[in-house]
Design a protein around this motif. Structure first.
Motif, PDB file in Angstrom:
ATOM      1  N   GLU A 295       0.829  -1.210   0.000  1.00 38.11           N
ATOM      2  CA  GLU A 295       0.000   0.000   0.000  1.00 38.11           C
ATOM      3  C   GLU A 295       0.862   1.259   0.000  1.00 38.11           C
ATOM      4  O   GLU A 295       0.590   2.206  -0.760  1.00 38.11           O
ATOM      5  CB  GLU A 295      -0.913  -0.012   1.229  1.00 38.11           C
ATOM      6  CG  GLU A 295      -1.870   1.163   1.321  1.00 38.11           C
ATOM      7  CD  GLU A 295      -2.933   1.153   0.247  1.00 38.11           C
ATOM      8  OE1 GLU A 295      -3.575   2.191   0.048  1.00 38.11           O
ATOM      9  OE2 GLU A 295      -3.105   0.104  -0.417  1.00 38.11           O
ATOM     10  N   ILE A 296       1.896   1.269   0.811  1.00 38.58           N
ATOM     11  CA  ILE A 296       2.791   2.432   0.878  1.00 38.58           C
ATOM     12  C   ILE A 296       3.460   2.684  -0.467  1.00 38.58           C
ATOM     13  O   ILE A 296       3.481   3.811  -0.977  1.00 38.58           O
ATOM     14  CB  ILE A 296       3.859   2.234   1.981  1.00 38.58           C
ATOM     15  CG1 ILE A 296       3.206   2.243   3.365  1.00 38.58           C
ATOM     16  CG2 ILE A 296       4.939   3.312   1.898  1.00 38.58           C
ATOM     17  CD1 ILE A 296       4.147   1.852   4.495  1.00 38.58           C
ATOM     18  N   LYS A 371      -4.081  -1.768   4.787  1.00 39.37           N
ATOM     19  CA  LYS A 371      -4.092  -0.568   3.936  1.00 39.37           C
ATOM     20  C   LYS A 371      -4.146   0.697   4.795  1.00 39.37           C
ATOM     21  O   LYS A 371      -3.455   1.683   4.515  1.00 39.37           O
ATOM     22  CB  LYS A 371      -5.299  -0.617   2.981  1.00 39.37           C
ATOM     23  CG  LYS A 371      -5.149  -1.639   1.853  1.00 39.37           C
ATOM     24  CD  LYS A 371      -6.422  -1.799   1.058  1.00 39.37           C
ATOM     25  CE  LYS A 371      -6.661  -0.648   0.144  1.00 39.37           C
ATOM     26  NZ  LYS A 371      -5.689  -0.571  -0.966  1.00 39.37           N
ATOM     27  N   PHE A 372      -4.973   0.650   5.837  1.00 41.36           N
ATOM     28  CA  PHE A 372      -5.121   1.819   6.704  1.00 41.36           C
ATOM     29  C   PHE A 372      -3.801   2.123   7.429  1.00 41.36           C
ATOM     30  O   PHE A 372      -3.418   3.289   7.573  1.00 41.36           O
ATOM     31  CB  PHE A 372      -6.243   1.577   7.716  1.00 41.36           C
ATOM     32  CG  PHE A 372      -6.610   2.795   8.514  1.00 41.36           C
ATOM     33  CD1 PHE A 372      -7.306   3.837   7.928  1.00 41.36           C
ATOM     34  CD2 PHE A 372      -6.255   2.899   9.844  1.00 41.36           C
ATOM     35  CE1 PHE A 372      -7.642   4.970   8.653  1.00 41.36           C
ATOM     36  CE2 PHE A 372      -6.580   4.022  10.584  1.00 41.36           C
ATOM     37  CZ  PHE A 372      -7.283   5.059   9.986  1.00 41.36           C
ATOM     38  N   MET A 373      -3.098   1.080   7.866  1.00 41.65           N
ATOM     39  CA  MET A 373      -1.790   1.274   8.517  1.00 41.65           C
ATOM     40  C   MET A 373      -0.808   1.935   7.552  1.00 41.65           C
ATOM     41  O   MET A 373      -0.089   2.883   7.908  1.00 41.65           O
ATOM     42  CB  MET A 373      -1.245  -0.068   9.003  1.00 41.65           C
ATOM     43  CG  MET A 373      -1.931  -0.608  10.238  1.00 41.65           C
ATOM     44  SD  MET A 373      -1.448  -2.319  10.609  1.00 41.65           S
ATOM     45  CE  MET A 373       0.326  -2.161  10.768  1.00 41.65           C
ATOM     46  N   VAL A 407      -4.874  10.908  11.543  1.00 43.96           N
ATOM     47  CA  VAL A 407      -5.498   9.578  11.440  1.00 43.96           C
ATOM     48  C   VAL A 407      -6.968   9.718  11.055  1.00 43.96           C
ATOM     49  O   VAL A 407      -7.487   8.969  10.221  1.00 43.96           O
ATOM     50  CB  VAL A 407      -5.353   8.809  12.779  1.00 43.96           C
ATOM     51  CG1 VAL A 407      -6.125   7.499  12.730  1.00 43.96           C
ATOM     52  CG2 VAL A 407      -3.883   8.545  13.078  1.00 43.96           C
ATOM     53  N   ASN A 408      -7.642  10.697  11.675  1.00 45.60           N
ATOM     54  CA  ASN A 408      -9.042  10.964  11.363  1.00 45.60           C
ATOM     55  C   ASN A 408      -9.209  11.352   9.899  1.00 45.60           C
ATOM     56  O   ASN A 408     -10.146  10.907   9.217  1.00 45.60           O
ATOM     57  CB  ASN A 408      -9.542  12.099  12.271  1.00 45.60           C
ATOM     58  CG  ASN A 408     -11.040  12.055  12.462  1.00 45.60           C
ATOM     59  OD1 ASN A 408     -11.773  12.154  11.498  1.00 45.60           O
ATOM     60  ND2 ASN A 408     -11.481  11.923  13.699  1.00 45.60           N
ATOM     61  N   TYR A 414     -10.431   7.825   3.182  1.00 51.28           N
ATOM     62  CA  TYR A 414     -10.473   6.423   2.773  1.00 51.28           C
ATOM     63  C   TYR A 414     -11.916   5.933   2.693  1.00 51.28           C
ATOM     64  O   TYR A 414     -12.285   5.200   1.769  1.00 51.28           O
ATOM     65  CB  TYR A 414      -9.678   5.562   3.756  1.00 51.28           C
ATOM     66  CG  TYR A 414      -9.568   4.104   3.353  1.00 51.28           C
ATOM     67  CD1 TYR A 414      -8.925   3.749   2.171  1.00 51.28           C
ATOM     68  CD2 TYR A 414     -10.114   3.096   4.132  1.00 51.28           C
ATOM     69  CE1 TYR A 414      -8.823   2.425   1.786  1.00 51.28           C
ATOM     70  CE2 TYR A 414     -10.021   1.767   3.753  1.00 51.28           C
ATOM     71  CZ  TYR A 414      -9.374   1.442   2.585  1.00 51.28           C
ATOM     72  OH  TYR A 414      -9.280   0.123   2.197  1.00 51.28           O
ATOM     73  N   LEU A 415     -12.740   6.352   3.654  1.00 53.89           N
ATOM     74  CA  LEU A 415     -14.157   5.982   3.648  1.00 53.89           C
ATOM     75  C   LEU A 415     -14.860   6.526   2.410  1.00 53.89           C
ATOM     76  O   LEU A 415     -15.633   5.816   1.752  1.00 53.89           O
ATOM     77  CB  LEU A 415     -14.830   6.520   4.918  1.00 53.89           C
ATOM     78  CG  LEU A 415     -16.326   6.237   5.087  1.00 53.89           C
ATOM     79  CD1 LEU A 415     -16.595   4.736   5.119  1.00 53.89           C
ATOM     80  CD2 LEU A 415     -16.855   6.897   6.351  1.00 53.89           C
TER      81      LEU A 415
END
Length: 486
Positions: A295-296, A371-373, A407-408, A414-415
Motif C-alpha cells: 500500500e505504501i 491498507k489503513f496502517m 489519522v481521522n 479512505y471511507l
C-alpha cells in the motif's frame, strides 16, 4: 455537438450506476433523504440570517444595500466556482479508460473535450448555483421581493458563474498548452500552480472593501462580480452607477467563444514516467506486513497522489511568501487534515487486486487494516515533512491532537474512496467523491467546531479518539460490503 452530449450522458450514467450501488436498499435511500433534508434545513436557516438584514434595508429605501449584497454574493459565487474548478481538476485524472477507448472511435479531440467539459462545468454550475440560492431565496420569499426580482437575481447569478467557469477553462487550457509546448515535466502540476498563482495575485491586487463600496457609483468591471450590472439593470438600480452593460455582455460572449476555441488546444497524452519510489524497501513474508508495504509503495508511486502532495507543498510556500504566515500550529492542523487525501484513491487503485485477495483467502478486515496502517504511515511522513517545511515542532499535547487529526483525516478520505471508488474506468468519479465529502463534512465541521470550543483539552482528545474508532468500525463494515459487490 451531438457526440459530445452522448459522451457527457454516458459518463452521467456511469455516475448513476455508482450511486445506485450505494443506495441499493430503501433504508439507505431513506437515511440519505433525511441527511439531505437536515443539511438543507440548516443551510436555509443560516442563509436567511445572513441576507435578511440587507434585504430589509433595500426594501426600506436604502438602494446601496442591494448593490453591496449583489456584489458580495456574486463574489462568493465566483470564489466557490474557482475553488471547485481547481479542486476538481486536482482530484481527477487527465487520462482515464474511457478517454483511451474513445480514441478508437470516429470522435475528434474537440468533441471529446467538449463532452468532458459539459459534465465538468455542469456539476460546478449546479453546486455553486444551489449553494447561493439556498442562501438567498429564503430571504427573497420571506421579505416578499417578488418573483421577477428573484428570477432576475438568479439569471444574473447563472451568467456570473458560467462566465467564471468559461474564463477558468480558457486560462487552464492556455497555460496547459504553453507548458506542454515548453516540454516541462509534470504538466498538470505546473498548470494548476500557475492557475492558483494567477487567481491569488488577481484577488489580492484588485479586491478590497473600499473598492466594492465604490461600485455603487463607478463600476470597476472586476471579474469576480463582472455580471452584477445585468441584474441591477433589470431591477432598475443602475441610475447611480457609471457602467456600460453592453461591455459586460460583450465580455461574457467573447469569453464563451474563446473558451470553446481553447478546447482545441487540449491533446491529452500521458507522460511516460515509471515511478519506482521506495524500491529499496523489501516486501515482508507475512501477509499483513506485505499488504502494508504494498500500500505504501503503490500510493507513493501513484502520479495523482504525488502531484497533489507537491501542489500542497508549493501552495504552503506561496502562501507563506505572500502572507508571512505566523500561526504555525493552525497551519499544521489544516495540513494534518489534508494529508488524508492520499487515501482517497486507495480502494479504487486496488480494485483489480480483489480477485487475487479472494483467491488467497485474505479476509476483507485484514486488507482494510493493512491498507489503513500504510496510509497512516504515509500521512504521518507528510506531516513530518510539513513540520520541517514550516520549521516548527508543536508541543507534546498539541502533537497528540495533530496526529489524531491526521489519522481521522485518513479515515474520512479512505471511507469516501470506498463509497465512491476512484479509478480510471469511471471518469470524474473524483468529483462525485468530493461532493460526498463536502455534503458530509460541512455540517460535521460546523457542529464539531462549536462543541470542541466549549470543552476542555482532555475531553477534546477523547472525542477525536472516539470518532477515529467509530470511523474504523464504519470503514470495516463498508469495506466488507464493497468487497462483496465488486
Amino acid at each position: 455537438m451531438k457526440k459530445s452530449l452522448v459522451i457527457s450522458n454516458f459518463m452521467l450514467k456511469m455516475w448513476k450506476k455508482e450511486i445506485l450501488k450505494i443506495l441499493d436498499t430503501k433504508t439507505k435511500l431513506f437515511i440519505a433523504i433525511i441527511v439531505a433534508i437536515s443539511i438543507l434545513s440548516i443551510s436555509i436557516f443560516a442563509g436567511y440570517q445572513i441576507t435578511s438584514v440587507s434585504l430589509k434595508s433595500f426594501l426600506n429605501g436604502d438602494t446601496r444595500s442591494i448593490v453591496l449584497l449583489t456584489v458580495s454574493m456574486y463574489l462568493n459565487a465566483s470564489i466557490l466556482t474557482i475553488v471547485f474548478f481547481i479542486v476538481f481538476k486536482a482530484v481527477t485524472s487527465d487520462q482515464d479508460r474511457l478517454s483511451i477507448q474513445l480514441s478508437w472511435f470516429p470522435i475528434n479531440s474537440y468533441e471529446k473535450n467538449l463532452g468532458y467539459f459539459i459534465l465538468f462545468s455542469s456539476v460546478i454550475l449546479s453546486l455553486v448555483f444551489i449553494i447561493i440560492s439556498i442562501i438567498m431565496v429564503p430571504a427573497f420569499i420571506t421579505q416578499g421581493v417578488g418573483v421577477a426580482f428573484s428570477l432576475a437575481f438568479l439569471l444574473g447569478l447563472f451568467l456570473q458563474i458560467t462566465f467564471v467557469l468559461f474564463l477558468m477553462q480558457l486560462i487552464y487550457n492556455s497555460l496547459n498548452y504553453l507548458v506542454k509546448v515548453c516540454k516541462i515535466p509534470f504538466t498538470k502540476l505546473l498548470t494548476l500552480f500557475l492557475v492558483i498563482l494567477l487567481c491569488l495575485t488577481y484577488g489580492l491586487e484588485t479586491l478590497s472593501i473600499k473598492g466594492m463600496l465604490k461600485t455603487f457609483t463607478v463600476f470597476d468591471y472586476n471579474i469576480t462580480y463582472f455580471l452584477s450590472p445585468v441584474f441591477l439593470g433589470m431591477i432598475g438600480e443602475l441610475k447611480y452607477m457609471k457602467v456600460n452593460v453592453l461591455l459586460t455582455l460583450g465580455g461574457y460572449i467573447g469569453t464563451v467563444i474563446l473558451s470553446y476555441f481553447s478546447l482545441f488546444l487540449i491533446n491529452v497524452r500521458s507522460e511516460n514516467r515509471s515511478l519506482k519510489l521506495l524500491h529499496f524497501i523489501p516486501i515482508p513474508r507475512n501477509k499483513l506486513g506485505a499488504l502494508t508495504i504494498k500500500e505504501i509503495k503503490s500510493q507513493c508511486r501513484n502520479e495523482e497522489n504525488l502531484l497533489n502532495f507537491l501542489l500542497i507543498v508549493m501552495l504552503v510556500l506561496l502562501f507563506n511568501f505572500k502572507f508571512t504566515l505566523n500561526n504555525d500550529l493552525l497551519i499544521l492542523i489544516i495540513l494534518a487534515g489534508m494529508t488524508g487525501i492520499v487515501a482517497l484513491n486507495s480502494f479504487g487503485n486496488d480494485k483489480k487486486m480483489n480477485i487475487a485477495y479472494k483467491l488467497y483467502g485474505i479476509m476483507p478486515s485484514k486488507i482494510v487494516i493493512s491498507k489503513f496502517m500504510g496510509l497512516c504511515i504515509l500521512a504521518i511522513v507528510q506531516l513530518i515533512f510539513f513540520c520541517l517545511l514550516l520549521l516548527y515542532v508543536p508541543e507534546i499535547n498539541n502533537s497528540l491532537q495533530i496526529i489524531l487529526i491526521t489519522v481521522n483525516s485518513v479515515a474520512v478520505f479512505y471511507l469516501a474512496g470506498i463509497i465512491v471508488p476512484l479509478d480510471k474506468n469511471n471518469p470524474y468519479t473524483g468529483i462525485l467523491a468530493f461532493i460526498f465529502l463536502l455534503s458530509c463534512l460541512v455540517p460535521i465541521l460546523f457542529i464539531g467546531n462549536y462543541v470542541i470550543g466549549q470543552i476542555g483539552e482532555i475531553m477534546r482528545i477523547c472525542i477525536i479518539v472516539a470518532s477515529d474508532l467509530l470511523l474504523g468500525i464504519v470503514i470495516i463494515l463498508i469495506n466488507r460490503w464493497r468487497y462483496n459487490i465488486e
